[in-house]
Design an enzyme around this catalytic site. Structure first.
Site, PDB file in Angstrom:
ATOM      1  N   GLY A  35       0.785  -1.078  -0.623  1.00  0.00           N
ATOM      2  CA  GLY A  35       0.167   0.218  -0.130  1.00  0.00           C
ATOM      3  C   GLY A  35       0.411   1.073   0.086  1.00  0.00           C
ATOM      4  N   GLN A  92     -15.327  19.065   8.268  1.00  0.00           N
ATOM      5  CA  GLN A  92     -14.641  18.816  10.137  1.00  0.00           C
ATOM      6  C   GLN A  92     -14.024  20.243  10.723  1.00  0.00           C
ATOM      7  OE1 GLN A  92     -14.234  15.374  12.286  1.00  0.00           O
ATOM      8  NE2 GLN A  92     -14.978  16.875  14.468  1.00  0.00           N
ATOM      9  N   ASP A 166     -29.825  22.489   2.782  1.00  0.00           N
ATOM     10  CA  ASP A 166     -29.146  23.382   4.307  1.00  0.00           C
ATOM     11  C   ASP A 166     -27.668  24.898   3.943  1.00  0.00           C
ATOM     12  OD1 ASP A 166     -26.370  23.233   2.793  1.00  0.00           O
ATOM     13  OD2 ASP A 166     -26.783  20.878   4.624  1.00  0.00           O
ATOM     14  N   LYS A 189     -31.276  21.295   7.901  1.00  0.00           N
ATOM     15  CA  LYS A 189     -30.928  19.850   7.624  1.00  0.00           C
ATOM     16  C   LYS A 189     -30.904  19.907   8.590  1.00  0.00           C
ATOM     17  CE  LYS A 189     -27.217  18.870   5.881  1.00  0.00           C
ATOM     18  NZ  LYS A 189     -26.410  18.140   4.877  1.00  0.00           N
ATOM     19  N   ASP A 215     -25.918  21.509  -3.860  1.00  0.00           N
ATOM     20  CA  ASP A 215     -25.168  21.256  -3.313  1.00  0.00           C
ATOM     21  C   ASP A 215     -23.080  21.518  -3.696  1.00  0.00           C
ATOM     22  OD1 ASP A 215     -24.660  21.211  -0.677  1.00  0.00           O
ATOM     23  OD2 ASP A 215     -25.223  19.756  -0.282  1.00  0.00           O
TER      24      ASP A 215
HETATM   25  C1  R5P Z   1     -22.409  19.983   3.861  1.00  0.00           C
HETATM   26  O1  R5P Z   1     -23.341  20.263   4.484  1.00  0.00           O
HETATM   27  C2  R5P Z   1     -22.452  19.794   3.059  1.00  0.00           C
HETATM   28  O2  R5P Z   1     -22.765  20.720   2.095  1.00  0.00           O
HETATM   29  C3  R5P Z   1     -23.512  18.293   1.811  1.00  0.00           C
HETATM   30  O3  R5P Z   1     -24.773  18.948   2.116  1.00  0.00           O
HETATM   31  C4  R5P Z   1     -23.200  17.218   2.683  1.00  0.00           C
HETATM   32  O4  R5P Z   1     -21.330  16.699   3.284  1.00  0.00           O
HETATM   33  C5  R5P Z   1     -23.660  16.068   1.484  1.00  0.00           C
HETATM   34  O5  R5P Z   1     -22.960  14.850   2.077  1.00  0.00           O
HETATM   35  P1  R5P Z   1     -24.270  13.207   2.252  1.00  0.00           P
HETATM   36  O6  R5P Z   1     -24.257  13.269   0.269  1.00  0.00           O
HETATM   37  O7  R5P Z   1     -23.564  12.274   2.334  1.00  0.00           O
HETATM   38  O8  R5P Z   1     -26.178  13.851   2.392  1.00  0.00           O
END
Ligand code: R5P
Length: 293
Positions: A35, A92, A166, A189, A215
């Protein structure tokens, strides 16, 4: 200026080199049976090199990038401009539970010491306002796919409402709305787990209206799928999805299709069959802007 692509980024690196009128070279990566990675660069490099490498699938890619940055300096590069359309570990930005390592701060601290300039697209900045707060030791430049996403929708024609799932998506949805001329709403959300979210839609006359979910990132697809379910329940017509970063974890597209999402479109920030919007022009402009500093 010399542009270098890794095996997984050679095609977009070549497009970038064509747009900039520069040379494109290849970085070879060999994975040993255990790896570990062996990274080989051209033995003689220009003063300024542009390394093109998206940082999705981040853990191995980060190590290979570290090897490439050090190797590039050993081979003569005095300035390294990293083009990483997807910048990993940005989500994060605080410890949500005691004891968690805050990856945005830690990765940003290290990465920004490896390179002189870093160019990325729509980094997921939520509780901080600027990219240089996450990347304190280099010239950090965030560009956006959103205007091109909006132009793509305008070019397709038709109407409908843009839906951001969100509050974090508002920054991109507003720009897509501006460029496309379409109205938008922003849902709320609540994240219950890696693959579980709860979505609440704001009031809007959804019945019969087509909806385009927008998004920055689609990972597990659950955010999009749950928003689509709510829209279908509210009587919306066709539901489609548009994003900058097509991460698409295993099962994501299936989950979205099962929730009634028809077409899925993405920018070229992460290579995927859904790519419809080529980001080469914005990346080339960002490289020129960075190199003028
Ligand atoms: C987080 O707030 C991002 O903007 C996306 O909404 C999030 O990462 C999407 O993740 P998933 O497709 O796992 O729901």
């Amino acid at each position: 200026m010399q542009i270098l692509g890794f095996p997984d980024s050679l095609a977009p690196a070549r497009r970038l080199a064509d747009a900039l009128g520069g040379d494109c070279g290849a970085i070879d990566v060999h994975r040993f049976p255990d790896g570990e990675s062996l990274v080989t660069l051209p033995p003689q490099l220009a003063d300024t090199v542009v390394l093109f490498r998206g940082l999705e699938d981040a853990n191995a890619r980060l190590v290979e990038l570290l090897l490439a940055c050090d190797g590039a300096r050993a081979n003569g590069a005095r300035r390294i401009i990293l083009v990483a359309p997807y910048l990993c570990y940005m989500r994060q930005d605080k410890a949500f539970h005691p004891g968690q390592a805050v990856s945005q701060r830690i990765i940003g601290e290290h990465l920004s010491r490896w390179v002189d300039d870093l160019i990325t697209v729509d980094p997921h900045l939520h509780r901080i306002a600027r990219l240089d707060q996450a990347l304190p030791h280099c010239n950090a430049l965030a560009t956006s796919a959103a205007p091109l996403l909006g132009e793509f929708l305008r070019g397709r024609g038709g109407d409908g409402v843009l839906v951001g799932p969100d509050e974090e998506s508002r920054q991109w949805v507003e720009q897509v709305a501006l460029a496309s001329g379409l109205p938008f709403v922003i849902a709320t959300k609540e994240r219950l787990g890696d693959r579980e979210v709860r979505i609440a839609l704001p009031a809007y006359p959804y019945r019969g209206a087509d909806a385009i979910l927008v998004d920055d990132v689609i990972s597990s697809g659950k955010t999009m799928a749950e928003t689509a379910r709510q829209l279908r329940a509210a009587g919306a017509g066709a539901v489609s999805a548009l994003c900058t970063h097509a991460l698409f974890a295993p099962g994501a597209l299936e989950a979205m299709a099962a929730a009634g999402i028809g077409e899925v479109w993405s920018s070229s920030a992460i290579a995927h069959g859904s790519n419809r919007i080529d980001l080469t022009p914005v990346l080339a402009e960002a490289v020129l802007q960075a190199s003028r500093v």
